[in-house]
Design a protein around this motif. Structure first.
Motif, PDB file in Angstrom:
ATOM      1  N   ARG A  34       0.837  -1.208   0.000  1.00  0.00           N
ATOM      2  CA  ARG A  34       0.000   0.000   0.000  1.00  0.00           C
ATOM      3  C   ARG A  34       0.870   1.255   0.000  1.00  0.00           C
ATOM      4  NH1 ARG A  34      -3.862  -2.088  -1.953  1.00  0.00           N
ATOM      5  NH2 ARG A  34      -5.917  -2.322  -0.989  1.00  0.00           N
ATOM      6  N   THR A 198      -7.605 -11.669  11.031  1.00  0.00           N
ATOM      7  CA  THR A 198      -7.330 -11.254   9.662  1.00  0.00           C
ATOM      8  C   THR A 198      -6.753 -12.444   8.906  1.00  0.00           C
ATOM      9  OG1 THR A 198      -6.839  -9.010  10.422  1.00  0.00           O
ATOM     10  CG2 THR A 198      -6.052  -9.610   8.223  1.00  0.00           C
ATOM     11  N   GLY A 237     -11.055 -10.150   8.618  1.00  0.00           N
ATOM     12  CA  GLY A 237     -10.406  -9.032   7.966  1.00  0.00           C
ATOM     13  C   GLY A 237      -9.545  -9.491   6.806  1.00  0.00           C
ATOM     14  N   SER A 240      -5.092  -6.340   3.280  1.00  0.00           N
ATOM     15  CA  SER A 240      -4.998  -5.036   2.612  1.00  0.00           C
ATOM     16  C   SER A 240      -5.779  -3.957   3.354  1.00  0.00           C
ATOM     17  CB  SER A 240      -5.487  -5.138   1.167  1.00  0.00           C
ATOM     18  OG  SER A 240      -6.843  -5.536   1.121  1.00  0.00           O
ATOM     19  N   GLU A 241      -6.760  -4.356   4.161  1.00  0.00           N
ATOM     20  CA  GLU A 241      -7.494  -3.369   4.950  1.00  0.00           C
ATOM     21  C   GLU A 241      -6.609  -2.799   6.061  1.00  0.00           C
ATOM     22  OE1 GLU A 241     -11.939  -5.236   4.147  1.00  0.00           O
ATOM     23  OE2 GLU A 241     -10.694  -6.049   5.770  1.00  0.00           O
ATOM     24  N   CYS A 242      -5.744  -3.627   6.607  1.00  0.00           N
ATOM     25  CA  CYS A 242      -4.735  -3.115   7.543  1.00  0.00           C
ATOM     26  C   CYS A 242      -3.741  -2.231   6.798  1.00  0.00           C
ATOM     27  CB  CYS A 242      -4.007  -4.270   8.218  1.00  0.00           C
ATOM     28  SG  CYS A 242      -5.029  -5.233   9.360  1.00  0.00           S
ATOM     29  N   ASP A 244      -4.425  -0.336   4.247  1.00  0.00           N
ATOM     30  CA  ASP A 244      -5.087   0.954   4.031  1.00  0.00           C
ATOM     31  C   ASP A 244      -4.991   1.830   5.275  1.00  0.00           C
ATOM     32  OD1 ASP A 244      -5.846   0.176   1.477  1.00  0.00           O
ATOM     33  OD2 ASP A 244      -7.830  -0.516   2.113  1.00  0.00           O
ATOM     34  N   ALA A 245      -5.274   1.231   6.438  1.00  0.00           N
ATOM     35  CA  ALA A 245      -5.247   1.995   7.691  1.00  0.00           C
ATOM     36  C   ALA A 245      -3.844   2.506   7.997  1.00  0.00           C
ATOM     37  CB  ALA A 245      -5.758   1.126   8.840  1.00  0.00           C
ATOM     38  N   VAL A 264      -8.806  -2.111  13.657  1.00  0.00           N
ATOM     39  CA  VAL A 264      -9.117  -2.545  12.282  1.00  0.00           C
ATOM     40  C   VAL A 264      -9.656  -3.958  12.434  1.00  0.00           C
ATOM     41  CG1 VAL A 264      -8.267  -2.761   9.918  1.00  0.00           C
ATOM     42  CG2 VAL A 264      -7.161  -1.154  11.479  1.00  0.00           C
TER      43      VAL A 264
END
Length: 288
Positions: A34, A198, A237, A240-242, A244-245, A264
Motif C-alpha cells: 500500500r 485477519t 479481515g 490489505s485493509e490493515c 489501508d489503515a 481494524v
C-alpha cells in the motif's frame, strides 16, 4: 459527467522511505505494498529470505526503489546495522512500521521463562529496538516522520491462552502513546493499528517458507458462521485493509493524528462480547 477524471488523492508519500518489519507476508506485506502504491520506497525486513524476494519483485512492478533484508528483528545488532545501511543507501528514513510479531496458543501455566522471553522480545522488544535505532535518523533529517505499530485487539481485552502476547501488545499500545508525546517536538507522529482476526499466511497454516495460498487450509462453513456471529461486519479481515489503515496513518492525511490506536477489526472491540444468535440478533450469550 462524461470526461470527468476520477478524483486523485496525493497521500504525500512519494519518494519517502519506509522500513516495514515482518513484511514478507500477511499484514506487513500488505502495508508495504500500500505504501509503495502511494509512491514510497520500501525496505522489506523479514526472517524468511524467500518471502523478502517475492515482495521485492512485486515492488519492482510498482516502480519504486526497494531494499530487502533477511534477519531477526529480535537481534539488536541486526536491527542497528539494518537502519544504518538503510540511511546510507537512501539518505533518509521517513516511516517505520513495527509489524513483526508472533503468537502461539498456550495456557500461561504451561509456559516457562524461555517462552515468555521469546514472545516479549519479538512482540515488544523489537518495537523498542527499531524505534530507538530509527528515530535519531528521523530527527537528523529534520522533516519529522511517522511510526505505525501493529498491535492487536488482544491488547485491550482479556486473552486466555494468549496472556503473554496480550500483555506485550498492551505494552505496545502504551509505548505508542508515550512515544507520541516524547517525539512530538520533532514532528514525529506515533500511532498504532489493532487488528482482530485477519486472513494471513499465519492464520491459514503457512507459517514458514514462501507464501503459497494453495497450501493454506480452508476453514469449513461452521468456522465462517462462528466468525459472523462475533464480528459485527460478519467476516474476517483482509490484510490489505490493515494496509489501508497504516497508509493513512503514515500519510499527510493524518498529519494532526498522533498517539492513537485505530481498531481494524470489523467492530469486534466495539461489540465487547456481544454475539449474534441464530436469528442474527445481538445478545450477550449468543442464545435465542
Amino acid at each position: 459527467m462524461a470526461g470527468e477524471q476520477e478524483p486523485h488523492f496525493d497521500l504525500g508519500l512519494r519518494g519517502k522511505v519506509a522500513i516495514v518489519t515482518g513484511s514478507g507476508g500477511g499484514i506487513g506485506r500488505a502495508i508495504a505494498l500500500r505504501l509503495a502504491e502511494a509512491g514510497a520506497n520500501i525496505v522489506v525486513v523479514d526472517r524468511i529470505a524467500e518471502r523478502c524476494d517475492e515482495v521485492r519483485d512485486r515492488l519492482a512492478e510498482l516502480e519504486v526503489e526497494a531494499a530487502c533484508y533477511s534477519g531477526d528483528v529480535v537481534d539488536a545488532a541486526f536491527t542497528n546495522d539494518l537502519v544504518d545501511k538503510v540511511y546510507s543507501q537512501f539518505g533518509r528514513i521517513d516511516i517505520l512500521v513495527n509489524n513483526a510479531g508472533g503468537v502461539s496458543r498456550r495456557r500461561f501455566l504451561d509456559q516457562h521463562a524461555g517462552n515468555w522471553r521469546k514472545l516479549m522480545d519479538l512482540n515488544l522488544g523489537s518495537v523498542f529496538s527499531l524505534t530507538s535505532a530509527v528515530v535519531p535518523y528521523m530527527i537528523r533529517g529534520g522533516a519529522g516522520g511517522a511510526i505505525v505499530n501493529v498491535s492487536s485487539i488482544e491488547a485491550s481485552r482479556a486473552a486466555p491462552n494468549y496472556a503473554v502476547y496480550g500483555a506485550c501488545k498492551a505494552g505496545v499500545e502504551n509505548f505508542t502513546r508515550s512515544a507520541a508525546l516524547e517525539f512530538a517536538e520533532h514532528g514525529i507522529r506515533v500511532n498504532a493499528i489493532a487488528p482482530d482476526y485477519t486472513v494471513t499466511p499465519g492464520t491459514r497454516g503457512n507459517i514458514s517458507g514462501p507464501v503459497d495460498p494453495e497450501s493454506w487450509f480452508q476453514p469449513d462453513e461452521a468456522h465462517f458462521e462462528a466468525v459472523a456471529r462475533r464480528i459485527p461486519l460478519g467476516r474476517p479481515g483482509i490484510d490489505s485493509e490493515c494496509g489501508d489503515a497504516a497508509a493513512f496513518l503514515c500519510s499527510d492525511m493524518s498529519r494532526y493524528v498522533t498517539g492513537m490506536v485505530m481498531p481494524v477489526d470489523g467492530g469486534t472491540w466495539a461489540s465487547s462480547g456481544w454475539l449474534r444468535n441464530s436469528k442474527g440478533e445481538w445478545t450477550l450469550d449468543g442464545r435465542g
